[in-house]
Motif scaffolding. Sequence first.
Motif, PDB file in Angstrom:
ATOM      1  N   LYS A 195       7.520  17.544  -9.299  1.00 10.71           N
ATOM      2  CA  LYS A 195       7.902  18.960  -9.286  1.00 10.71           C
ATOM      3  C   LYS A 195       9.285  19.160  -9.891  1.00 10.71           C
ATOM      4  O   LYS A 195       9.517  20.112 -10.646  1.00 10.71           O
ATOM      5  N   ALA A 196      10.210  18.269  -9.581  1.00 17.66           N
ATOM      6  CA  ALA A 196      11.575  18.391 -10.097  1.00 17.66           C
ATOM      7  C   ALA A 196      11.607  18.222 -11.613  1.00 17.66           C
ATOM      8  O   ALA A 196      12.262  18.997 -12.329  1.00 17.66           O
ATOM      9  N   TYR A 197      10.899  17.208 -12.125  1.00 17.72           N
ATOM     10  CA  TYR A 197      10.856  16.996 -13.573  1.00 17.72           C
ATOM     11  C   TYR A 197      10.234  18.199 -14.289  1.00 17.72           C
ATOM     12  O   TYR A 197      10.728  18.644 -15.338  1.00 17.72           O
ATOM     13  N   LEU A 198       9.139  18.712 -13.742  1.00 18.44           N
ATOM     14  CA  LEU A 198       8.472  19.853 -14.364  1.00 18.44           C
ATOM     15  C   LEU A 198       9.350  21.103 -14.305  1.00 18.44           C
ATOM     16  O   LEU A 198       9.336  21.925 -15.233  1.00 18.44           O
TER      17      LEU A 198
ATOM     18  N   THR B 264       0.839  -1.194   0.000  1.00 22.63           N
ATOM     19  CA  THR B 264       0.000   0.000   0.000  1.00 22.63           C
ATOM     20  C   THR B 264       0.879   1.251   0.000  1.00 22.63           C
ATOM     21  O   THR B 264       1.982   1.245   0.532  1.00 22.63           O
ATOM     22  N   ALA B 265       0.356   2.306  -0.594  1.00 26.93           N
ATOM     23  CA  ALA B 265       1.111   3.560  -0.654  1.00 26.93           C
ATOM     24  C   ALA B 265       1.123   4.229   0.716  1.00 26.93           C
ATOM     25  O   ALA B 265       0.164   4.144   1.486  1.00 26.93           O
ATOM     26  N   THR B 266       2.213   4.855   1.038  1.00 22.51           N
ATOM     27  CA  THR B 266       2.332   5.597   2.291  1.00 22.51           C
ATOM     28  C   THR B 266       2.379   7.083   1.989  1.00 22.51           C
ATOM     29  O   THR B 266       2.611   7.502   0.851  1.00 22.51           O
ATOM     30  N   ALA B 267       2.173   7.898   3.038  1.00 22.83           N
ATOM     31  CA  ALA B 267       2.246   9.348   2.866  1.00 22.83           C
ATOM     32  C   ALA B 267       3.634   9.760   2.396  1.00 22.83           C
ATOM     33  O   ALA B 267       3.784  10.636   1.545  1.00 22.83           O
ATOM     34  N   THR B 268       4.646   9.095   2.941  1.00 19.46           N
ATOM     35  CA  THR B 268       6.023   9.393   2.548  1.00 19.46           C
ATOM     36  C   THR B 268       6.243   9.107   1.070  1.00 19.46           C
ATOM     37  O   THR B 268       6.870   9.893   0.350  1.00 19.46           O
ATOM     38  N   GLN B 269       5.705   7.985   0.610  1.00 15.90           N
ATOM     39  CA  GLN B 269       5.856   7.625  -0.797  1.00 15.90           C
ATOM     40  C   GLN B 269       5.224   8.683  -1.699  1.00 15.90           C
ATOM     41  O   GLN B 269       5.828   9.116  -2.688  1.00 15.90           O
ATOM     42  N   LYS B 270       4.034   9.123  -1.364  1.00 14.30           N
ATOM     43  CA  LYS B 270       3.354  10.138  -2.169  1.00 14.30           C
ATOM     44  C   LYS B 270       4.136  11.443  -2.181  1.00 14.30           C
ATOM     45  O   LYS B 270       4.213  12.130  -3.207  1.00 14.30           O
ATOM     46  N   ASP B 271       4.719  11.785  -1.037  1.00  9.16           N
ATOM     47  CA  ASP B 271       5.532  13.007  -0.959  1.00  9.16           C
ATOM     48  C   ASP B 271       6.731  12.921  -1.900  1.00  9.16           C
ATOM     49  O   ASP B 271       7.061  13.890  -2.584  1.00  9.16           O
ATOM     50  N   TYR B 272       7.375  11.764  -1.918  1.00 11.16           N
ATOM     51  CA  TYR B 272       8.518  11.582  -2.813  1.00 11.16           C
ATOM     52  C   TYR B 272       8.086  11.669  -4.279  1.00 11.16           C
ATOM     53  O   TYR B 272       8.775  12.276  -5.102  1.00 11.16           O
ATOM     54  N   PHE B 273       6.951  11.064  -4.612  1.00 11.85           N
ATOM     55  CA  PHE B 273       6.486  11.104  -5.991  1.00 11.85           C
ATOM     56  C   PHE B 273       6.132  12.535  -6.403  1.00 11.85           C
ATOM     57  O   PHE B 273       6.394  12.943  -7.540  1.00 11.85           O
ATOM     58  N   ARG B 274       5.551  13.289  -5.489  1.00 10.41           N
ATOM     59  CA  ARG B 274       5.229  14.687  -5.808  1.00 10.41           C
ATOM     60  C   ARG B 274       6.503  15.524  -5.931  1.00 10.41           C
ATOM     61  O   ARG B 274       6.582  16.444  -6.747  1.00 10.41           O
ATOM     62  N   MET B 275       7.489  15.201  -5.105  1.00 15.22           N
ATOM     63  CA  MET B 275       8.783  15.873  -5.222  1.00 15.22           C
ATOM     64  C   MET B 275       9.401  15.583  -6.585  1.00 15.22           C
ATOM     65  O   MET B 275       9.943  16.479  -7.247  1.00 15.22           O
ATOM     66  N   SER B 276       9.299  14.335  -7.008  1.00 17.32           N
ATOM     67  CA  SER B 276       9.822  13.933  -8.301  1.00 17.32           C
ATOM     68  C   SER B 276       9.096  14.675  -9.424  1.00 17.32           C
ATOM     69  O   SER B 276       9.721  15.205 -10.353  1.00 17.32           O
TER      70      SER B 276
END
Length: 240
Positions: free
Chosen positions: A140-143, A126-138
């Motif tokens: 933002k960085a790509y964009l 299952t996804a964790t809050a930490t995982q979602k934060d990392y994906f959103r960080m990723s």
Amino acid sequence: MKRFLSILLSLIFILSSFISCQRNSAQIKSLQRLEEGVSNPTTIQELEDAISKYQSRIDDLVTAEAQVGIWYKILGTRYLDKRMYGKALECFQKAAGYYPDNANLFYYIGVCARQMGIASIGVNNTATATQKDYFRMSEKAYLTALDKDPKYYRAMYAVGILYTFQLLEHEKAIPHLEKFVSVQTRDVDGMFALARVYYCTEQYQKAVDLYDKIISLNPGAVKLKEAQDNKEFVINKIYE
């Protein structure tokens, strides 16, 4: 009495040390002024002379700061090679602090953050809050990398993959992957990703057309069979 004398001597030592430090600081500043021949410039000419005399030191400082940024980038690359994504992420973030217009650094921040997110899957996958934060960080960085360099195709492909497989936001992936395959016309990995997005958004004919294009490129036995199987699967979906 002995204790009193001990405390008194300690206070005298601290006071003398403080005075000594003040004198040393004043002496250093005085020596610096003597070395450069600049005291308290007031006139335009004196100010211009002072700037001229200290310019080399400013240039040295700028060069040193720039070098620190380069070292952080190199260290981040070394960590990335060893798949130490957390350490690499920290280094690339620090390097970006020195070079905030460098699209390449933000791309690598995106790569590391995505990998950290993948590694942060919780119990029972299952996804964790930490995982979602990392994906959103990723994301933002790509964009950010694409904002600084709109033709940065690696970042274009990477954010499309992130939307497709990690964030499951297929609509957001479409413009990035479409632009990618329109330029990288023989990149079958990009085509597979876009075909998957088309399927997930029920654009079945577009998916079939892409699989046909992959087949026409004859990318090798494994990918050729994958494209043929996927095409058949989508066609069956159309006629259900």
